[in-house]
Scaffold this motif. Sequence first.
Motif, PDB file in Angstrom:
ATOM      1  N   LEU A   8      25.152  54.741  60.082  1.00 29.90           N
ATOM      2  CA  LEU A   8      25.760  55.270  58.553  1.00 29.90           C
ATOM      3  C   LEU A   8      24.969  56.819  58.981  1.00 29.90           C
ATOM      4  N   GLY A   9      24.651  56.810  58.970  1.00 30.06           N
ATOM      5  CA  GLY A   9      24.261  58.653  58.935  1.00 30.06           C
ATOM      6  C   GLY A   9      24.376  59.252  59.527  1.00 30.06           C
ATOM      7  N   GLN A  10      25.353  59.322  60.758  1.00 30.83           N
ATOM      8  CA  GLN A  10      26.270  59.733  61.763  1.00 30.83           C
ATOM      9  C   GLN A  10      27.571  60.088  60.456  1.00 30.83           C
ATOM     10  N   LEU A  11      28.250  59.179  59.819  1.00 34.92           N
ATOM     11  CA  LEU A  11      28.995  58.981  59.212  1.00 34.92           C
ATOM     12  C   LEU A  11      28.814  60.443  58.603  1.00 34.92           C
ATOM     13  N   THR A  12      27.652  60.484  57.601  1.00 35.49           N
ATOM     14  CA  THR A  12      27.926  61.505  56.871  1.00 35.49           C
ATOM     15  C   THR A  12      27.201  62.852  57.177  1.00 35.49           C
ATOM     16  N   LEU A  13      27.816  63.402  58.391  1.00 32.42           N
ATOM     17  CA  LEU A  13      27.298  64.363  59.223  1.00 32.42           C
ATOM     18  C   LEU A  13      29.040  64.861  59.209  1.00 32.42           C
ATOM     19  N   SER A  14      29.420  65.668  60.144  1.00 32.27           N
ATOM     20  CA  SER A  14      30.732  66.326  59.673  1.00 32.27           C
ATOM     21  C   SER A  14      30.570  66.838  61.594  1.00 32.27           C
ATOM     22  N   TYR A  15      31.318  67.352  62.292  1.00 29.04           N
ATOM     23  CA  TYR A  15      31.972  66.774  63.429  1.00 29.04           C
ATOM     24  C   TYR A  15      32.375  67.922  63.373  1.00 29.04           C
ATOM     25  N   GLY A  16      33.063  69.255  62.853  1.00 27.28           N
ATOM     26  CA  GLY A  16      34.565  69.678  62.967  1.00 27.28           C
ATOM     27  C   GLY A  16      34.498  71.048  63.589  1.00 27.28           C
ATOM     28  N   PRO A  28      39.140  64.585  63.056  1.00 27.65           N
ATOM     29  CA  PRO A  28      39.157  64.742  64.431  1.00 27.65           C
ATOM     30  C   PRO A  28      38.608  65.802  65.535  1.00 27.65           C
ATOM     31  N   ALA A  29      38.556  65.176  66.997  1.00 23.28           N
ATOM     32  CA  ALA A  29      37.500  65.752  67.189  1.00 23.28           C
ATOM     33  C   ALA A  29      38.393  66.449  67.957  1.00 23.28           C
ATOM     34  N   ARG A  30      37.614  67.293  68.494  1.00 24.90           N
ATOM     35  CA  ARG A  30      38.560  68.716  69.569  1.00 24.90           C
ATOM     36  C   ARG A  30      38.202  68.196  70.722  1.00 24.90           C
ATOM     37  N   ASP A  31      39.490  68.903  72.004  1.00 21.83           N
ATOM     38  CA  ASP A  31      39.536  68.406  73.373  1.00 21.83           C
ATOM     39  C   ASP A  31      38.925  67.078  73.066  1.00 21.83           C
ATOM     40  N   PHE A  32      40.548  66.395  72.599  1.00 25.40           N
ATOM     41  CA  PHE A  32      40.285  64.935  72.676  1.00 25.40           C
ATOM     42  C   PHE A  32      40.762  64.508  73.704  1.00 25.40           C
ATOM     43  N   ARG A  61      32.849  59.581  65.687  1.00 27.17           N
ATOM     44  CA  ARG A  61      33.281  61.554  65.615  1.00 27.17           C
ATOM     45  C   ARG A  61      34.812  61.660  66.042  1.00 27.17           C
ATOM     46  N   ARG A  62      35.182  60.253  65.814  1.00 27.97           N
ATOM     47  CA  ARG A  62      36.906  60.338  65.589  1.00 27.97           C
ATOM     48  C   ARG A  62      37.568  59.922  64.797  1.00 27.97           C
ATOM     49  N   SER A  63      38.375  60.469  64.203  1.00 30.80           N
ATOM     50  CA  SER A  63      39.820  60.080  62.963  1.00 30.80           C
ATOM     51  C   SER A  63      40.294  58.452  63.475  1.00 30.80           C
ATOM     52  N   TYR A  64      40.445  58.348  62.538  1.00 26.72           N
ATOM     53  CA  TYR A  64      41.173  57.180  62.441  1.00 26.72           C
ATOM     54  C   TYR A  64      42.205  56.879  63.484  1.00 26.72           C
ATOM     55  N   GLU A  65      43.068  58.492  63.475  1.00 25.39           N
ATOM     56  CA  GLU A  65      44.074  58.186  64.044  1.00 25.39           C
ATOM     57  C   GLU A  65      43.838  58.714  64.997  1.00 25.39           C
ATOM     58  N   THR A 288      28.149  50.739  53.770  1.00 20.93           N
ATOM     59  CA  THR A 288      28.770  50.400  54.700  1.00 20.93           C
ATOM     60  C   THR A 288      30.431  50.262  53.961  1.00 20.93           C
ATOM     61  N   ARG A 289      30.262  50.312  52.641  1.00 21.49           N
ATOM     62  CA  ARG A 289      31.932  50.167  52.293  1.00 21.49           C
ATOM     63  C   ARG A 289      32.234  51.763  52.246  1.00 21.49           C
ATOM     64  N   ILE A 290      31.331  52.168  51.054  1.00 20.87           N
ATOM     65  CA  ILE A 290      31.399  53.762  50.516  1.00 20.87           C
ATOM     66  C   ILE A 290      31.764  54.795  51.511  1.00 20.87           C
ATOM     67  N   LEU A 291      30.683  54.046  52.538  1.00 20.62           N
ATOM     68  CA  LEU A 291      30.924  55.298  53.687  1.00 20.62           C
ATOM     69  C   LEU A 291      32.017  55.492  54.665  1.00 20.62           C
ATOM     70  N   VAL A 292      32.354  53.789  55.029  1.00 24.75           N
ATOM     71  CA  VAL A 292      33.530  54.259  55.770  1.00 24.75           C
ATOM     72  C   VAL A 292      34.756  54.720  55.011  1.00 24.75           C
ATOM     73  N   SER A 293      34.399  54.092  53.906  1.00 24.23           N
ATOM     74  CA  SER A 293      35.942  54.329  52.972  1.00 24.23           C
ATOM     75  C   SER A 293      36.119  55.751  52.755  1.00 24.23           C
ATOM     76  N   ARG A 294      35.535  56.128  52.693  1.00 28.84           N
ATOM     77  CA  ARG A 294      35.453  57.465  52.471  1.00 28.84           C
ATOM     78  C   ARG A 294      35.096  58.414  52.922  1.00 28.84           C
ATOM     79  N   CYS A 295      34.446  58.392  54.206  1.00 25.46           N
ATOM     80  CA  CYS A 295      34.225  59.442  55.490  1.00 25.46           C
ATOM     81  C   CYS A 295      35.775  60.193  56.088  1.00 25.46           C
ATOM     82  N   GLU A 296      36.550  59.729  55.872  1.00 28.06           N
ATOM     83  CA  GLU A 296      38.290  60.239  56.279  1.00 28.06           C
ATOM     84  C   GLU A 296      38.357  60.522  54.806  1.00 28.06           C
TER      85      GLU A 296
END
Length: 328
Positions: A8-16, A28-32, A61-65, A288-296
């Motif tokens: 959950l914590g990781q979802l709040t951090l950004s890996y951009g 979206p992760a680079r060098d994917f 650390r990956r987008s839904y796509e 969980t619901r808020i973090l998963v539904s709003r992380c993107e």
Amino acid sequence: MALVSEFLGQLTLSYGGEEEPKFPTVVPARDFDPARDAARIDTAIKTKGVDEQTIIDILTRRSYEQRREIAFDYERIAKKDLVAALKGALSGSLEALMLGLMKSTAQFDATELKASMKGLGTDEETLIELVCSRNNEELTEIKKVYRDMFKKELEKDIAGDTSGDFAKLLLALVQTKRDEPTNVVDYQKIDDDARSLYEAGVKRKGTDVVTWISIMSQRSIPHLQKVFERYKSYSPYDMKESIRKEVKGDLEKSFLTLVECFENRQLYFANRLYDAMKSKGAKEKVVTRILVSRCEVDLMKIRTEFKRQHKKSLYQTIAVSSGVSHTG
């Protein structure tokens, strides 16, 4: 539970990368390389005792796509469906989290809505959060996905599970008749609406809920923000105080959620996260619901509002509420 809080914590951090993303935390992760990710997940699942950390690291650390591409490659490599494999390998909260991430934002919201109306009794709290905090665009997509996933209309299910004015309000919102914002400020309409809200509630005995519903479900958000400001020149109470005086129960909660989201939607989510973690036996499902539904969508802004309002980081609060100490 430790791993769940890590996740959950990781979802709040950004890996951009270098550029700080504006609103989402998951970008979206680079060098994917989906084949490499799929192979790593396959190894992690086959490891004795399951290497949960690797699964968490990749999927958060990956987008839904990108997760969809990983699932495609996983099926090719492992000859089985990734969602089924995750179900078999994980359990409890971590399983719920990972399966949530394998859905698009709209699919996740639709699934949560369906679950809130399933079986005996309705989970009104979830229903209110999801319907009252989503905008026109989000609700339109949720309705479409709900129909695709469950072969039923969201409106019909809500109508069958709720009643009275509470049902009328939710159905009015789900009909997505809200005006789109314009650059034109209609001062006359602002004044008329403010007066109508006052005359339908505080000014009279009883409440003309239908008037409240039609104004709050049809006017654009910038317009309503000005209406609530203007409302104070008619009423001795502001809009939220008026709601508390006039209506009770689920209807009161729904109107309050609406007004809070009109004023500052990300602050609403930040406060909801704070309250969920403050309660004894932290309401993990809400977090969980808020973090998963709003992380993107807008978790970056929610994180900022959380820190501004509660003077501590969302990441640390999640770690502490889960009984895990973590620096970061």
